[in-house]
Motif scaffolding. Structure first.
Motif, PDB file in Angstrom:
ATOM      1  N   TRP A 179       8.698 -14.306 -41.217  1.00  0.00           N
ATOM      2  CA  TRP A 179       7.545 -13.998 -40.380  1.00  0.00           C
ATOM      3  C   TRP A 179       6.808 -15.278 -39.996  1.00  0.00           C
ATOM      4  CZ3 TRP A 179       7.766 -12.783 -45.582  1.00  0.00           C
ATOM      5  CH2 TRP A 179       6.720 -13.211 -46.415  1.00  0.00           C
ATOM      6  N   TRP A 180       6.255 -15.227 -38.796  1.00  0.00           N
ATOM      7  CA  TRP A 180       5.544 -16.367 -38.236  1.00  0.00           C
ATOM      8  C   TRP A 180       4.047 -16.073 -38.253  1.00  0.00           C
ATOM      9  CZ3 TRP A 180      10.321 -14.908 -36.993  1.00  0.00           C
ATOM     10  CH2 TRP A 180      11.300 -15.891 -36.797  1.00  0.00           C
ATOM     11  N   LYS A 181       3.286 -16.983 -38.828  1.00  0.00           N
ATOM     12  CA  LYS A 181       1.834 -16.841 -38.886  1.00  0.00           C
ATOM     13  C   LYS A 181       1.181 -17.836 -37.923  1.00  0.00           C
ATOM     14  CE  LYS A 181      -0.176 -16.223 -42.823  1.00  0.00           C
ATOM     15  NZ  LYS A 181      -0.657 -16.380 -44.229  1.00  0.00           N
ATOM     16  N   LEU A 182       0.139 -17.367 -37.245  1.00  0.00           N
ATOM     17  CA  LEU A 182      -0.591 -18.248 -36.346  1.00  0.00           C
ATOM     18  C   LEU A 182      -1.135 -19.461 -37.100  1.00  0.00           C
ATOM     19  CD1 LEU A 182      -2.669 -15.761 -34.172  1.00  0.00           C
ATOM     20  CD2 LEU A 182      -0.937 -17.365 -33.346  1.00  0.00           C
ATOM     21  N   GLY A 183      -0.989 -20.612 -36.476  1.00  0.00           N
ATOM     22  CA  GLY A 183      -1.509 -21.814 -37.095  1.00  0.00           C
ATOM     23  C   GLY A 183      -3.031 -21.778 -37.228  1.00  0.00           C
ATOM     24  N   ARG A 184      -3.543 -22.319 -38.304  1.00  0.00           N
ATOM     25  CA  ARG A 184      -4.986 -22.323 -38.545  1.00  0.00           C
ATOM     26  C   ARG A 184      -5.676 -23.352 -37.635  1.00  0.00           C
ATOM     27  NH1 ARG A 184      -6.030 -24.593 -42.826  1.00  0.00           N
ATOM     28  NH2 ARG A 184      -3.954 -25.339 -43.402  1.00  0.00           N
ATOM     29  N   TRP A 185      -6.933 -23.038 -37.347  1.00  0.00           N
ATOM     30  CA  TRP A 185      -7.734 -23.993 -36.575  1.00  0.00           C
ATOM     31  C   TRP A 185      -8.299 -25.044 -37.517  1.00  0.00           C
ATOM     32  CZ3 TRP A 185      -8.090 -24.378 -31.399  1.00  0.00           C
ATOM     33  CH2 TRP A 185      -7.611 -23.298 -30.648  1.00  0.00           C
ATOM     34  N   ARG A 190      -5.636 -26.286 -33.143  1.00  0.00           N
ATOM     35  CA  ARG A 190      -4.843 -25.267 -33.848  1.00  0.00           C
ATOM     36  C   ARG A 190      -3.559 -25.888 -34.347  1.00  0.00           C
ATOM     37  NH1 ARG A 190      -1.281 -20.887 -33.226  1.00  0.00           N
ATOM     38  NH2 ARG A 190      -0.811 -21.360 -31.040  1.00  0.00           N
ATOM     39  N   LEU A 191      -3.328 -25.762 -35.638  1.00  0.00           N
ATOM     40  CA  LEU A 191      -2.123 -26.306 -36.237  1.00  0.00           C
ATOM     41  C   LEU A 191      -0.897 -25.506 -35.813  1.00  0.00           C
ATOM     42  CD1 LEU A 191      -3.457 -26.937 -39.873  1.00  0.00           C
ATOM     43  CD2 LEU A 191      -3.356 -28.540 -37.937  1.00  0.00           C
ATOM     44  N   ARG A 192       0.265 -26.056 -36.086  1.00  0.00           N
ATOM     45  CA  ARG A 192       1.517 -25.378 -35.696  1.00  0.00           C
ATOM     46  C   ARG A 192       1.645 -24.055 -36.439  1.00  0.00           C
ATOM     47  NH1 ARG A 192       6.534 -29.331 -36.226  1.00  0.00           N
ATOM     48  NH2 ARG A 192       7.496 -27.433 -35.378  1.00  0.00           N
ATOM     49  N   ASP A 193       2.305 -23.101 -35.761  1.00  0.00           N
ATOM     50  CA  ASP A 193       2.565 -21.811 -36.415  1.00  0.00           C
ATOM     51  C   ASP A 193       3.421 -22.032 -37.651  1.00  0.00           C
ATOM     52  OD1 ASP A 193       1.172 -20.616 -34.378  1.00  0.00           O
ATOM     53  OD2 ASP A 193       2.961 -20.084 -33.221  1.00  0.00           O
ATOM     54  N   GLU A 194       3.168 -21.220 -38.652  1.00  0.00           N
ATOM     55  CA  GLU A 194       3.872 -21.367 -39.937  1.00  0.00           C
ATOM     56  C   GLU A 194       4.989 -20.333 -40.049  1.00  0.00           C
ATOM     57  OE1 GLU A 194       2.864 -21.197 -44.755  1.00  0.00           O
ATOM     58  OE2 GLU A 194       1.333 -20.688 -43.261  1.00  0.00           O
ATOM     59  N   VAL A 225      -0.058 -12.447 -38.146  1.00  0.00           N
ATOM     60  CA  VAL A 225       1.410 -12.430 -38.121  1.00  0.00           C
ATOM     61  C   VAL A 225       1.861 -12.090 -36.702  1.00  0.00           C
ATOM     62  CG1 VAL A 225       3.502 -11.349 -39.021  1.00  0.00           C
ATOM     63  CG2 VAL A 225       1.567 -11.787 -40.546  1.00  0.00           C
ATOM     64  N   ILE A 226       2.574 -12.999 -36.060  1.00  0.00           N
ATOM     65  CA  ILE A 226       2.922 -12.800 -34.656  1.00  0.00           C
ATOM     66  C   ILE A 226       4.354 -12.308 -34.465  1.00  0.00           C
ATOM     67  CG2 ILE A 226       1.239 -14.455 -33.812  1.00  0.00           C
ATOM     68  CD1 ILE A 226       3.423 -16.550 -33.658  1.00  0.00           C
ATOM     69  N   ARG A 227       5.188 -12.422 -35.501  1.00  0.00           N
ATOM     70  CA  ARG A 227       6.563 -11.935 -35.371  1.00  0.00           C
ATOM     71  C   ARG A 227       7.169 -11.771 -36.747  1.00  0.00           C
ATOM     72  NH1 ARG A 227      11.706 -14.966 -32.352  1.00  0.00           N
ATOM     73  NH2 ARG A 227      13.095 -13.145 -32.311  1.00  0.00           N
ATOM     74  N   VAL A 228       7.991 -10.712 -36.902  1.00  0.00           N
ATOM     75  CA  VAL A 228       8.696 -10.486 -38.164  1.00  0.00           C
ATOM     76  C   VAL A 228      10.135 -10.114 -37.836  1.00  0.00           C
ATOM     77  CG1 VAL A 228       8.775  -9.211 -40.343  1.00  0.00           C
ATOM     78  CG2 VAL A 228       6.567  -9.580 -39.195  1.00  0.00           C
ATOM     79  N   GLN A 229      11.079 -10.769 -38.490  1.00  0.00           N
ATOM     80  CA  GLN A 229      12.495 -10.477 -38.328  1.00  0.00           C
ATOM     81  C   GLN A 229      13.109 -10.168 -39.690  1.00  0.00           C
ATOM     82  OE1 GLN A 229      14.151 -13.960 -36.256  1.00  0.00           O
ATOM     83  NE2 GLN A 229      14.800 -12.579 -34.627  1.00  0.00           N
TER      84      GLN A 229
END
Length: 250
Positions: A179-185, A190-194, A225-229
């Protein structure tokens, strides 16, 4: 004494019914061929109605409404068989849908959750999930969907499901969840997505060792959470073995 009646003659009917009710349907059908006593009992209306209630508790209202009709002994058995075939057909549709989604070896969480919602709309009971989804012949993601449905939608305790996983020899099967988490501000940037990757077994989920992963699967792509595979975990030694094989041939 009629030998065909001797097998059950000494057993009170209520005890015999309780005994038969504790068996699997295939065993009940076999028991019915033992003697005239068991044949009569194993086709009884009371027994098959009890089996319907036990297997499909969510269909209690439908089952009770049928109680007011004039049923002969075989009709409840016919109802059970018809309902089983109906559930098998619907479950097969869900499994086909999942297998189509796996054409690229992974499934997006939106499709994953759709499959689980479909099981919920079908009012599947635990025995249905065990019969149609928790089998070694299926892809591990089909197993995962059945397990998720049992734990969250049916609210079954993990130890109950673990018994089925062990009996089906699928408890150690593994899945990979990304899963991809939005990067923190951070100071206006805004940091890179995790990207988070976890490889877990079905046993881990059933025993509560991976509650975070189960939570991600259940919520889907929401909030941060922006995407889950989800995919079947690949053996860790595959690439290593392949490289060693190449080195040996050089």
């Amino acid at each position: 004494m009629d030998p065909s009646m001797s097998t059950g003659a000494s057993i009170p009917d209520d005890i015999a019914l309780k005994l038969a009710s504790s068996l699997h349907v295939a065993d009940i059908c076999s028991l019915g061929s033992c003697s005239r006593f068991w044949w009569e009992l194993c086709r009884s209306d009371f027994l098959w109605k009890s089996l319907c209630r036990k297997r499909w508790p969510a269909l209690a209202l439908e089952i009770e409404s049928l109680s007011y009709d004039n049923h002969n002994h075989e009709e409840w058995k016919v109802f059970y068989i018809r309902k089983h075939n109906e559930m098998a057909r619907k479950a097969g549709g869900v499994i086909d849908f999942v297998n189509r989604c796996l054409a690229f070896e992974s499934i997006e969480v939106g499709h994953y959750l759709k499959a689980i919602r479909d099981l919920d709309s079908m009012l599947l009971g635990f025995e249905d999930v065990h019969t149609f989804f928790l089998k070694s012949k299926h892809n591990v993601l089909v197993n995962l969907i059945g397990l998720h449905y049992c734990l969250i939608w049916l609210g079954l305790p993990g130890e109950c499901v673990m018994e089925i996983l062990n009996n089906s020899n699928i408890s150690q099967r593994q899945v990979s969840v990304q899963w991809w988490k939005l990067g923190r501000w951070f100071f206006g940037f805004r940091l890179r997505d995790e990207l988070i990757t976890r490889t877990i077994s079905l046993e881990d989920l059933a025993t509560g060792k991976e509650e975070e992963v189960l939570g991600v699967l259940h919520r889907g792509a929401v909030h941060e959470v922006i995407r889950v595979q989800i995919s079947a975990a690949k053996p860790a030694c595959t690439s290593w073995s392949f490289q060693n094989a190449q080195d040996a041939n050089q």
